[in-house]
Design a protein around this motif. Structure first.
Motif, short mmCIF file in Angstrom:
data_model
loop_
_atom_site.label_atom_id
_atom_site.label_comp_id
_atom_site.label_asym_id
_atom_site.label_seq_id
_atom_site.Cartn_x
_atom_site.Cartn_y
_atom_site.Cartn_z
N TRP A 45 -18.05 -4.96 115.92
CA TRP A 45 -19.37 -3.95 115.20
C TRP A 45 -20.66 -4.76 114.93
O TRP A 45 -21.59 -3.86 114.59
CB TRP A 45 -18.74 -4.20 113.32
N LEU A 48 -22.80 -2.42 117.44
CA LEU A 48 -22.64 -1.32 117.39
C LEU A 48 -24.31 -1.65 115.60
O LEU A 48 -24.72 -0.43 115.63
CB LEU A 48 -21.56 -0.69 116.74
N GLU A 252 -16.00 1.94 115.90
CA GLU A 252 -16.83 2.91 116.00
C GLU A 252 -16.92 3.67 114.55
O GLU A 252 -18.15 4.25 114.13
CB GLU A 252 -16.93 3.28 117.09
N LYS A 253 -15.94 4.11 114.47
CA LYS A 253 -16.14 5.52 113.33
C LYS A 253 -16.14 5.54 112.12
O LYS A 253 -16.81 5.74 111.49
CB LYS A 253 -14.19 6.01 113.91
N THR A 256 -20.12 4.13 112.10
CA THR A 256 -20.76 6.11 111.67
C THR A 256 -20.72 6.18 110.50
O THR A 256 -21.59 6.67 109.54
CB THR A 256 -20.55 6.47 112.97
#
Length: 271
Positions: A45, A48, A252-253, A256
């Motif tokens: 995380w 990101l 990642e999802k 997002t």
């Protein structure tokens, strides 16, 4: 090494990552791990988030590189929330976005109930709100008692990391959990098995996102909807195709989806 003495028995370890433009004052995201885990479980995380936000990860009392409390310590969700408050005060952070995974999300719900003025938003990932009367936690206690923390982590690994994931990921996850003291895990499981946040959730007004994987085995989408029904300002985000603990299987999802959630909040009145 970032360590702060929060009380006579607690030296708390934390990580502070900020790769934002140096002339900006970014908002802060705090990542809170679950039972028998540590800051490292958030490894995917950080890159990101840290280009846009200051990212704080902490090792909760008894876990990771933070102090293990003496025998007889009064484990409680409220005390965990108090430790988090102490860290925010030390870092002079008035308001943050709080994200918790598994029991870290449960602690985050307690924090939102007790200290709502310190939060901009709350997100929980695969987090239970009711332990009392759920045999799983008593089964976990027995398993840790008989097989140790590593045995528990290995036996339940397919619930945490998707079975088709890299076997090295599974082994690394087990290694991280097995670093936790067996006594701490037994004491926290014993305490948690009595807890039920049903009565306080309707009083948690912080904007909340509940993340869950479509194929989650334990904290299923249906169970998550029950939590959302108790929270007055919550939305459920189901990550399609994700299994295990969604925060680990689809980081990642998840990020997002979190960015979309925060973006929607910023366009609401009074935000």
């Amino acid at each position: 090494m970032p360590i702060v003495q929060l009380d006579p028995t607690l030296e708390m370890y934390y990580e502070d990552d900020d790769y934002t433009d140096p002339w900006r004052t970014p908002e802060t995201v705090v990542l809170h791990h679950g039972n028998a885990k540590n800051t490292r479980l958030w490894y995917a995380w950080v890159p990101l988030l840290a280009r846009q936000y200051r990212v704080i990860r902490l090792d909760a009392r008894g876990f990771g590189r933070s102090s293990i409390p003496p025998e007889g310590y009064d484990w409680s969700l409220s005390n965990f929330a108090g430790d988090l408050l102490g860290l925010l005060d030390h870092l002079e952070l008035d308001q943050v976005h709080l994200i918790g995974e598994t029991v870290g999300g449960t602690i985050s719900l307690q924090f939102a109930y007790e200290h709502p003025e310190r939060l901009k938003s709350l997100s929980v990932c695969t987090s239970p709100y009711k332990f009392a009367g759920v045999s799983t936690y008593q089964d976990y206690y027995k398993l840790v008692q008989e097989a140790g923390v590593a045995g528990w982590a290995r036996e339940t690994g397919s619930r945490r990391v998707e079975p088709e994931s890299d076997p090295a990921h599974h082994e690394w996850y087990i290694q991280q959990m097995s670093q936790t003291s067996q006594r701490v895990v037994l004491e926290t499981l014993s305490y948690l098995s009595t807890q039920d946040l049903t009565d306080i959730l309707p009083r948690v007004a912080t904007p909340t996102m509940i993340l869950v994987g479509e194929n989650s085995v334990g904290n299923t989408p249906e169970r998550v909807q029950q939590m959302a029904g108790l929270l007055p300002n919550a939305r459920v985000t189901e990550i399609p195709g994700a299994g295990g603990y969604v925060q680990h299987s689809a980081p990642e999802k998840c990020v997002t989806a979190w960015r979309e959630f925060i973006g929607n909040l910023s366009h609401q009145p009074n935000n």
